[in-house]
Design an enzyme around this catalytic site. Structure first.
Site, mmCIF file in Angstrom:
data_model
loop_
_atom_site.group_PDB
_atom_site.id
_atom_site.type_symbol
_atom_site.label_atom_id
_atom_site.label_comp_id
_atom_site.label_asym_id
_atom_site.label_seq_id
_atom_site.Cartn_x
_atom_site.Cartn_y
_atom_site.Cartn_z
ATOM 1 N N ASP A 42 17.442 -29.192 -57.722
ATOM 2 C CA ASP A 42 16.969 -27.824 -57.922
ATOM 3 C C ASP A 42 15.472 -27.713 -58.163
ATOM 4 O O ASP A 42 14.918 -26.631 -58.031
ATOM 5 C CB ASP A 42 17.748 -27.162 -59.056
ATOM 6 C CG ASP A 42 19.164 -26.796 -58.604
ATOM 7 O OD1 ASP A 42 19.394 -26.715 -57.382
ATOM 8 O OD2 ASP A 42 20.034 -26.601 -59.461
ATOM 9 N N TYR B 267 24.280 -21.011 -59.476
ATOM 10 C CA TYR B 267 24.328 -21.382 -60.892
ATOM 11 C C TYR B 267 23.190 -20.803 -61.699
ATOM 12 O O TYR B 267 22.125 -20.498 -61.174
ATOM 13 C CB TYR B 267 24.295 -22.913 -61.042
ATOM 14 C CG TYR B 267 25.672 -23.489 -61.233
ATOM 15 C CD1 TYR B 267 26.433 -23.127 -62.331
ATOM 16 C CD2 TYR B 267 26.228 -24.363 -60.315
ATOM 17 C CE1 TYR B 267 27.710 -23.625 -62.513
ATOM 18 C CE2 TYR B 267 27.500 -24.868 -60.487
ATOM 19 C CZ TYR B 267 28.234 -24.492 -61.593
ATOM 20 O OH TYR B 267 29.493 -24.983 -61.769
ATOM 21 N N LEU C 197 6.767 -38.433 -76.932
ATOM 22 C CA LEU C 197 6.634 -38.305 -78.385
ATOM 23 C C LEU C 197 5.375 -39.020 -78.856
ATOM 24 O O LEU C 197 5.013 -40.060 -78.315
ATOM 25 C CB LEU C 197 7.847 -38.932 -79.082
ATOM 26 C CG LEU C 197 9.212 -38.371 -78.709
ATOM 27 C CD1 LEU C 197 10.295 -39.046 -79.533
ATOM 28 C CD2 LEU C 197 9.237 -36.880 -78.957
ATOM 29 N N GLU D 84 2.610 -41.837 -63.774
ATOM 30 C CA GLU D 84 4.074 -41.773 -63.916
ATOM 31 C C GLU D 84 4.412 -40.520 -64.714
ATOM 32 O O GLU D 84 5.122 -40.562 -65.714
ATOM 33 C CB GLU D 84 4.602 -43.033 -64.610
ATOM 34 C CG GLU D 84 4.389 -44.286 -63.785
ATOM 35 C CD GLU D 84 4.828 -45.573 -64.500
ATOM 36 O OE1 GLU D 84 5.247 -45.503 -65.664
ATOM 37 O OE2 GLU D 84 4.740 -46.645 -63.856
ATOM 38 N N HIS E 84 32.110 -31.648 -63.533
ATOM 39 C CA HIS E 84 32.723 -30.320 -63.494
ATOM 40 C C HIS E 84 33.800 -30.309 -62.419
ATOM 41 O O HIS E 84 33.485 -30.410 -61.231
ATOM 42 C CB HIS E 84 31.645 -29.274 -63.209
ATOM 43 C CG HIS E 84 32.117 -27.870 -63.392
ATOM 44 N ND1 HIS E 84 31.299 -26.787 -63.215
ATOM 45 C CD2 HIS E 84 33.329 -27.363 -63.736
ATOM 46 C CE1 HIS E 84 31.980 -25.683 -63.431
ATOM 47 N NE2 HIS E 84 33.220 -26.006 -63.749
HETATM 48 CU CU LIG Z 1 29.512 -26.856 -62.274
#
Ligand SMILES: [Cu+2]
Length: 756
Positions: free
Chosen positions: A380, A465, A526, A637, A680
């Site tokens: 995505d 989604y 961090l 990186e 899922h």
């Molecule tokens: Cu799903």
């Protein structure tokens, strides 16, 4: 007394009577209504402090426009607006913030050096050049750009071939036009009688990657019924077409194969011919109803309002530009147009805990017996997690009194796009004590603190989604990152055989909820009490020991194991391999008790296979091999994924796995990379939408000997009372003040929404 004096006296008396009457009337009216609470929904304030760091804020509308006009001037007259660009055109695909180098940013933030130049990263599609390519340019300094620098080769190890480019909306539209104008006319009878196709009742969903090898741009396109107001995703009709659209001239595009009910055909003409000859088995699919099972329209009339959160004494945080400040936390938030939500320079009580915490990638991998679904591996970031952060709805997506913040993006079109209310900031009452103790041994007392946290949220609506991204900052110094998945599931046509149910559950008359995984990658840069950090693993082993006072008896005694993991290969934890139960980044500073100050990383994610290692696509998704990796921080990186992988998943030019090359981690600036994922298997209750509940993964960063004690003890909301005290007195117990302090009407902003 003369007449003049009498008249003045009378006039004064009348004024006094009217004034008294007014005061009496208004105070009566006022006493029947509680007063308004102080303004509790702070609006995001513009950036006003000239000295304040703006290093990480997304580019403003003015800055985006300045970059566009600079590039338009520099790149010549044959640039086309990306919103109209054909594959053979040159266009500016995107402009977003180029993050500053960390060393320069820290020199400014910590040592007062001048801020590094604010720069933009522009991605240019050169479809009109003799060697079509994608070029990445750094443009600066803002707000008045004067230079641009080609960074393509330094970032990608060579030129970026044009076939790797993300899709423009025009290409997608042109693909649909090709189907409608070239392909569908070959089967008018079949389409009308089997799918009730009338020219507008079908829509397309694409599989990606678009092919089977590097260089391909051939997409399996599945058709779904399209009715206004209903998500198309639950209405597959069973017809899928493979369109080769690699040629820069759409006139040369062609459908290569057609799939219908388990069989492959050369084109729609062949299907039409066999249908008319009565040799084709078909499944007639009626058009969906506007208020059918896939509709999100309310099925009942509204009932009483749900509980409402409000801050009766005014908000305890402020938002200025992209800077959020509360009495404990400060941070700057932003959106990578592609990589999504991120926060920078996160400080607890003024001390930096993290330099950057960001989303890197969001992947879903599907299985089914249709070609479109079995091909689908959505990355995505290629579509844009930040770009698709759409307007949040007060009272549903965020608490009603949240601060809503607009953002601006410039992707896939020449004009700046406003995303109104794409981010919300709020304080979340958790309905759970952060800590409490009711003491009954010896002395009797109660002490506790209601859990509340500062949250910054955005939601990426990418196709079917919706991913809800939260960074949550707690009063004990913990920082949480979490993602919830909701929205429509992706479905395939249920062709009927038992075998279909190998790939999911039936969720409608002819609908298969296709099995898939969701995997998310996060970067946690961090800085635990400074830049020099170590990775420490602690766990417990049981060791047999003879009871010293009775040596003939044996005890199994747990004792600590403690290990400093000094090299990258030791901190790359594969999915499924046991992770030490305590793993933290430690500083060489110590707390009052002599322990290294540290922050512990906890991952909330069920384990399961990501992608088989022998898959040709695995290298591009190699971050998913690991639950956790700690690497030495390097500017080269900086990202674990790439927007170019979606359309060339076989050529990972900077694969994450290559970051892990056994470098030393002792006293270095470290980055932890976390994978969170879940499986899922869509089921009946995913219709009409998947619920957020249970579909949540993420990580938690917790102080581990970072402080000398739990800092939440200094929280102004702490409650303590003991036996003999009247806990009902406001002077004893802060909570007892609530009926007085909160006896006001919430000052709620009017509802508005501008993003449809
Ligand atoms: Cu799903």
């Amino acid at each position: 007394m003369n007449l003049k004096v009498v008249l003045v006296f009378l006039a004064l008396s009348l004024i006094t009577i009217f004034a008294l009457a007014y005061v009496l009337l208004t105070s009566c009216g006022g006493s029947s209504l509680p007063p308004r609470c102080p303004s509790v929904s702070p609006r995001a304030q513009p950036w006003t402090h000239p000295g304040q760091s703006q290093l990480f804020a997304d580019l403003s509308r003015e800055e985006l426009m300045a970059v566009m006009s600079f590039l338009t001037q520099k790149l010549g007259p044959d640039l086309v607006d990306a919103a109209q660009a054909r594959p053979s055109d040159n266009c500016i695909f995107s402009v977003e913030l180029q993050l500053p180098l960390k060393a320069a940013a820290l020199a400014h933030l910590d040592r007062g050096s001048p801020p590094p130049a604010r720069e933009a990263l522009a991605i240019i599609f050169f479809g009109g050049q003799p060697q079509p390519n994608v070029t990445e340019l750094v443009v600066g300094p803002l707000p008045q750009p004067s230079y641009m620098r080609d960074v393509t080769v330094e970032r990608h190890g060579g030129p970026l071939p044009y076939h790797r480019r993300p899709m423009l909306a025009t290409e997608s539209a042109q693909m649909w036009t090709h189907l409608k104008e070239v392909e569908f006319p070959k089967a008018p009878v079949f389409l009308a009688s089997v799918f009730n196709y009338n020219g507008s009742t079908l829509a397309a969903l694409h599989a990606t990657p678009r092919g089977l090898r590097s260089g391909d741009r051939a997409t399996w396109i599945a058709l779904y019924h399209n009715i206004s107001g209903v998500g198309i995703f639950l209405h597959p009709v069973g017809l899928e077409l493979l369109l080769d659209h690699r040629a820069l001239d759409p006139a040369h595009w062609a459908v290569q194969q057609v799939f219908y009910l388990g069989h492959y055909y050369a084109d729609l003409g062949q299907l039409e011919w066999e249908f008319k000859a009565g040799r084709l088995d078909v499944v007639r699919v009626p058009l969906p109803l506007p208020d059918g099972a896939s509709s999100l329209r309310s099925r009942v009339s509204p009932g009483p309002l749900p509980p409402l959160e409000f801050s009766p004494q005014g908000s305890r945080y402020s938002v200025q530009g992209h800077l959020v400040e509360s009495f404990l936390w400060t941070f700057t938030f932003g959106h990578g147009a592609f990589s999504g939500m991120r926060i920078f320079d996160v400080r607890f009580k003024g001390e930096r805990v993290a330099y950057e915490v960001s989303v890197q990638e969001c992947v879903s991998i599907y299985g089914a017996d249709s070609p479109k679904t079995m091909m689908t591996r959505y990355l995505d970031s290629s579509y844009g997690l930040g770009r698709h952060s759409r307007g949040l709805v007060r009272g549903v997506d965020c608490p009603y009194q949240s601060t809503m913040v607009d953002t601006h993006v410039l992707v896939g079109q020449g004009a700046v796009q406003l995303l109104p209310g794409a981010v919300c900031v709020f304080e979340e009452a958790q309905g759970l004590p952060l800590r409490r103790h009711h003491n009954q041994l010896q002395s009797h007392f109660y002490g506790g603190l209601a859990g509340s946290a500062l949250v910054v949220r955005s939601v990426s609506s990418v196709g079917n989604y919706d991913y809800i991204w939260d960074f949550v900052l707690h009063p004990n110094g913990a920082l949480e990152g979490r993602v919830h998945a909701t929205g429509y599931i992706n479905t395939a046509f249920l062709s009927g055989g038992e075998e279909s149910l190998l790939f999911g559950n039936r969720v409608g008359e002819r609908v298969l909820g296709a099995v898939h995984t969701h995997a998310f990658h996060f970067k946690l840069d961090l800085d635990v009490a400074g830049l020099k950090n170590w990775v420490v693993a602690e766990d417990v082993v049981f060791k047999p020991v003879a009871a010293p006072w009775s040596p003939e008896h044996q005890l199994q005694r747990p004792q600590l194991t403690r290990q400093v993991l000094g090299r990258e290969d030791l901190t790359a934890f594969f999915l499924g391999s046991p992770l030490p139960r305590y793993l933290y980044l430690a500083s060489n500073q110590t707390n009052a008790w002599g322990h290294q100050r540290g922050y512990r990383i906890q991952i909330h994610s069920p384990l399961g296979i990501h992608m088989p290692p022998d898959s040709t696509m695995e290298r591009a998704l190699s971050w998913g091999r690991y639950q956790l990796v700690v690497t030495r921080r390097k500017e080269e990186e900086s990202q674990s994924s790439s927007i170019y992988y979606q359309n060339d998943i076989w050529t990972a030019t900077a694969a994450f796995a290559d970051f892990i090359n056994n470098e030393t981690l002792l006293g270095e600036d470290l980055v932890a990379w976390v994978t969170a994922s879940f499986l899922h298997i869509p089921h009946a209750e995913d219709v009409p939408n998947t619920v957020t509940l249970g579909n949540r993964v993420g990580f938690l960063l917790r102080p581990y000997n970072f402080f000398d004690e739990d800092p939440s003890i200094f929280s102004p909301g702490s409650v303590y009372f003991e036996k003999g005290q009247d806990a009902g007195l406001c002077s004893v117990n802060h909570v007892a003040c609530i009926p007085h302090l909160a006896a006001c009407v919430p000052d709620l902003p009017p509802f508005s929404y501008q993003d449809l």
